[in-house]
Design an enzyme around this catalytic site. Structure first.
Site, short mmCIF file in Angstrom:
data_model
loop_
_atom_site.label_atom_id
_atom_site.label_comp_id
_atom_site.label_asym_id
_atom_site.label_seq_id
_atom_site.Cartn_x
_atom_site.Cartn_y
_atom_site.Cartn_z
N HIS A 118 0.87 -1.20 0.00
CA HIS A 118 0.00 0.00 0.00
C HIS A 118 0.89 1.24 0.00
CE1 HIS A 118 -3.86 2.12 1.34
NE2 HIS A 118 -2.95 3.07 1.14
N HIS A 138 1.57 5.39 -1.78
CA HIS A 138 1.24 6.55 -2.60
C HIS A 138 2.55 7.15 -3.11
CE1 HIS A 138 -2.94 6.73 -1.03
NE2 HIS A 138 -2.37 6.19 0.04
N LYS A 153 -9.21 -0.05 -5.89
CA LYS A 153 -9.23 0.59 -4.58
C LYS A 153 -10.58 1.25 -4.35
CE LYS A 153 -7.71 2.30 -0.70
NZ LYS A 153 -6.67 3.27 -0.42
N HIS A 160 -10.48 1.30 1.72
CA HIS A 160 -10.30 2.32 2.76
C HIS A 160 -11.52 2.19 3.66
CE1 HIS A 160 -8.74 6.21 4.42
NE2 HIS A 160 -9.94 6.12 4.97
N HIS A 206 -4.62 -0.52 5.82
CA HIS A 206 -4.14 0.27 6.96
C HIS A 206 -5.09 0.23 8.16
CE1 HIS A 206 -6.82 3.10 5.00
NE2 HIS A 206 -5.94 3.44 4.07
N ASP A 215 1.42 2.71 3.52
CA ASP A 215 0.58 3.89 3.32
C ASP A 215 1.41 5.17 3.36
OD1 ASP A 215 -1.76 5.21 2.67
OD2 ASP A 215 -2.46 5.39 4.73
#
Ligand code: DOR
Ligand code: ZN
Length: 343
Positions: free
Chosen positions: A14, A16, A99, A136, A174, A247
């Site tokens: 995970h 970004h 996602k 999420h 997460h 994350d």
């Protein structure tokens, strides 16, 4: 206590990395530690087509330093109107997952899902193809206390979703609460979870110690100590349902240190070091390799990486900031001494 540990080259399930110039700062950090990473699609506009995902993958690969072997694993951003046939195209092109951002839940989630029932034809195609949904897991209703949004999500969204799609693979991303850890531990083989280093190391006091500390602000937000201990217990159990997902979420420093600061902790520059610290403090260094290198590929149906990485108990000071395009990127615990170092 061991002063050094060597594990199979791990993956980040995970991550970004943003786009454009930001890639030059953050991709080298991740590629230095991990063989692969699941790339989150919450760009603006979001990555909603296979063609966009493949083009984005090339931009990421162009930022991998020479000599490092790193594979970005691409995802699409689920919307109310993502066509089911796009799932087939994505699957054929090697996109690994979708996602789910509930609309309004977090950074760049305004294009997210307003009602899961609108996505059912798409989820049907994913279930059929064995493509995981990365979740999420927070409700967005303003009436629900921010600290309760994950636990409420399980009851209101996740349980009904799993009833309707019992064989859809789901990664609860997460996780931050005892409720989520317990839900995943007791679920069947179609459900797993990622756990960040910062949720293993810190409770919500970190946000307020000595003043408001925006670099500790992420979503789902840090929780009480009892929840941190439940996450540690989950990863220490050795259960294959829990695996590494940093994350790591870079934002320009001026947007974190702001009246309405962005959510996201940047940890990619020292991710494994922070996980080693958390596992070591829990007396569970021997569980790090399964969590970081084995459980993720097993869930996704991929091979383990070859090669290895070594972490040494040797303190070093993390840089305070990195250049980030025209801005600065301030990592979590920048300027602080960290007890483990990657060799
Ligand atoms: O803290 C977070 N930052 N949580 C998310 O869900 C998104 C991420 C980001 O993209 O900045
Ligand atoms: Zn994220």
């Amino acid at each position: 206590m061991p002063s050094q540990i060597t594990i199979t080259r791990p993956d980040d399930w995970h991550l970004h990395v943003r786009d454009a110039q930001a890639l030059d700062t953050v991709v080298p950090h991740t590629a230095a530690q991990f063989g692969r990473a699941i790339i989150m699609p919450n760009l603006r506009p979001p990555i909603t087509t296979t063609a966009q995902a493949l083009a984005y993958k090339q931009r990421i690969l162009a930022a991998v330093p020479q000599g490092l072997d790193f594979e970005p694993l691409m995802t699409l951003y689920l919307t109310d109107s993502l066509p089911a046939d796009e799932i087939v195209r994505a699957h054929d092109a090697g996109v690994v997952a979708l996602k789910l951002y509930p609309a309004g839940a977090t950074t760049h989630s305004d294009a997210g899902v307003t009602d899961l029932r609108k996505t059912y034809a798409t989820l049907e195609a994913m279930q059929r193809l064995g493509m995981p949904l990365l979740v999420h897991g927070e409700v967005t209703s303003p009436e629900v206390d921010l600290f309760d949004r994950e636990a409420v999500f399980i009851e209101q969204q996740l349980i009904p979703l799993r009833r309707d799609f019992p064989e859809l693979k789901i990664v609860f991303e997460h996780i931050t609460t005892q409720e989520a850890a317990q839900y995943v531990a007791e679920a069947d083989r179609f459900v797993a979870a990622t756990v960040t280093a910062h949720h293993l190391l810190f409770n919500r006091n970190a946000l307020f110690t000595g003043g408001l500390r925006p670099h500790y602000y992420c979503l789902p937000v840090l929780k009480r100590e009892v929840h941190r201990l439940a996450l540690l217990q989950a990863v220490r159990s050795g259960s294959p349902k829990f695996f590494l997902g940093t994350d790591s979420a870079p934002h320009p420093a001026q947007l974190k240190e702001h009246a309405s600061g962005c959510a996201g902790c940047y940890t990619a520059h020292a991710a494994l070091e922070m996980y080693a610290e958390a596992f070591n403090a829990a007396g569970a260094l021997d569980r790090l390799e399964g969590f970081a290198s084995f459980h993720g590929p097993a869930f996704y149906g991929l091979a383990r990486n070859s090669g290895s990485v070594t972490l040494k108990r040797e303190s070093w000071v993390s840089p305070e900031s990195f250049a980030f395009g025209q801005a600065q990127l301030k990592p979590l615990r920048g300027g602080e001494s960290l007890p483990w170092r990657m060799v």
